[in-house]
Design an enzyme around this catalytic site. Structure first.
Site, PDB file in Angstrom:
ATOM      1  N   ASN A  12     -36.431  20.081 -17.137  1.00 20.12           N
ATOM      2  CA  ASN A  12     -36.741  18.729 -16.664  1.00 20.12           C
ATOM      3  C   ASN A  12     -36.919  18.680 -15.143  1.00 20.12           C
ATOM      4  O   ASN A  12     -37.653  17.828 -14.635  1.00 20.12           O
ATOM      5  CB  ASN A  12     -35.643  17.752 -17.094  1.00 20.12           C
ATOM      6  CG  ASN A  12     -35.688  17.491 -18.586  1.00 20.12           C
ATOM      7  OD1 ASN A  12     -36.724  17.155 -19.148  1.00 20.12           O
ATOM      8  ND2 ASN A  12     -34.558  17.673 -19.252  1.00 20.12           N
ATOM      9  N   GLY A  47     -33.121  14.959 -21.452  1.00 15.42           N
ATOM     10  CA  GLY A  47     -33.561  14.504 -20.136  1.00 15.42           C
ATOM     11  C   GLY A  47     -32.709  15.005 -18.991  1.00 15.42           C
ATOM     12  O   GLY A  47     -33.005  14.709 -17.823  1.00 15.42           O
ATOM     13  N   SER A  73     -32.581  18.487 -23.719  1.00 16.49           N
ATOM     14  CA  SER A  73     -33.019  18.133 -25.069  1.00 16.49           C
ATOM     15  C   SER A  73     -33.209  19.339 -25.977  1.00 16.49           C
ATOM     16  O   SER A  73     -33.110  19.219 -27.196  1.00 16.49           O
ATOM     17  CB  SER A  73     -34.328  17.340 -24.995  1.00 16.49           C
ATOM     18  OG  SER A  73     -35.323  18.070 -24.302  1.00 16.49           O
ATOM     19  N   HIS A  80     -41.036  19.885 -27.539  1.00 13.32           N
ATOM     20  CA  HIS A  80     -39.784  20.195 -28.214  1.00 13.32           C
ATOM     21  C   HIS A  80     -40.010  21.005 -29.488  1.00 13.32           C
ATOM     22  O   HIS A  80     -40.812  20.606 -30.336  1.00 13.32           O
ATOM     23  CB  HIS A  80     -39.027  18.901 -28.545  1.00 13.32           C
ATOM     24  CG  HIS A  80     -38.639  18.124 -27.333  1.00 13.32           C
ATOM     25  ND1 HIS A  80     -39.418  17.095 -26.825  1.00 13.32           N
ATOM     26  CD2 HIS A  80     -37.568  18.242 -26.513  1.00 13.32           C
ATOM     27  CE1 HIS A  80     -38.834  16.611 -25.750  1.00 13.32           C
ATOM     28  NE2 HIS A  80     -37.708  17.284 -25.534  1.00 13.32           N
ATOM     29  N   ASP A 124     -45.019  16.260 -29.788  1.00 14.28           N
ATOM     30  CA  ASP A 124     -45.122  16.100 -28.342  1.00 14.28           C
ATOM     31  C   ASP A 124     -45.491  17.401 -27.628  1.00 14.28           C
ATOM     32  O   ASP A 124     -45.706  17.406 -26.418  1.00 14.28           O
ATOM     33  CB  ASP A 124     -43.822  15.524 -27.769  1.00 14.28           C
ATOM     34  CG  ASP A 124     -42.608  16.425 -28.004  1.00 14.28           C
ATOM     35  OD1 ASP A 124     -42.774  17.588 -28.437  1.00 14.28           O
ATOM     36  OD2 ASP A 124     -41.479  15.943 -27.768  1.00 14.28           O
TER      37      ASP A 124
END
Length: 209
Positions: A102, A73, A36, A186, A183
């Site tokens: 991830n 992801g 991502s 990111h 979040d």
């Protein structure tokens, strides 16, 4: 007859010259295999570091096209499963691997992650592509042993496979809360020029005019 043969040879040389010129001027390919952080998660299209890379290459007169094969992801296992086909399709001169975050977030076995990276580097090398490994770090709450093993994995693999490396993708970003989306994972669009600079430093040494 001699005159006719001369013109035939001249025509052939001109045709071969055109093909050689086209082959020489054809843009080379940089393949970005990421998650991502490279797939513009939460960003407007064209504002992520990969798009900025393509613009910088053009501005500096480098003849490269950039293929962004990043998926939000994505893990090292997923990247490994997709890389073979991507190499065959795009035949890149340079492969940038930006993965691993991830794996850590999911607490995956780092021995398996390390082997996935090793396999990806070997796959790219077998296709005569140069590789750039983009290293990540994770917060200390994952435990000191896991955190240190995760971070050291990149340098170990780069040395083992003679790959170029970005020492830390989020250098100049990770310590600034205002450069992250809600979040807290990111980066915002404002962070991506810095992320590009981190990649550009080792990448420019690999580029050809």
């Amino acid at each position: 007859m001699k005159t006719l043969n001369f013109f035939r040879r001249l025509t052939l040389l001109l045709v071969l010259g055109v093909f050689a010129s086209n082959a020489y001027s054809a843009p080379k390919t940089i393949l970005v295999l990421g998650d991502s952080l490279s797939a513009e998660y939460g960003l407007a299209r064209g504002s992520g570091w990969v798009a900025l890379l393509e613009a910088r290459l053009a501005a500096k007169k480098y003849s490269y096209q950039v293929i962004n094969a990043s998926i939000s992801g994505e893990t090292s296992s997923g990247g490994k499963s997709r890389l073979g086909a991507l190499l065959n399709i795009h035949q890149p001169e340079i492969v940038i691997i930006e993965l691993g975050g991830n794996d850590a977030l999911r607490g995956l076995d780092l021995n398996e992650s390390e082997q996935n990276f090793r396999d990806m580097l070997n796959m790219a090398t077998a296709k005569k592509a140069k590789t750039l490994l983009v290293a990540m770090q994770i917060p200390p709450n994952y435990g000191r042993a896991y955190t240190e093993k995760f971070f050291s994995m990149y340098a170990k693999l780069a040395k083992e496979n003679k790959s170029a490396i970005v020492p830390f993708f989020l250098k100049g970003v990770a310590e600034k809360n205002e450069l992250f989306q809600a979040d807290r994972i990111h980066p915002t669009a404002k962070a991506h020029p810095t992320m590009l600079d981190n990649v550009w430093e080792p990448l420019q040494k690999m580029l050809k005019r």
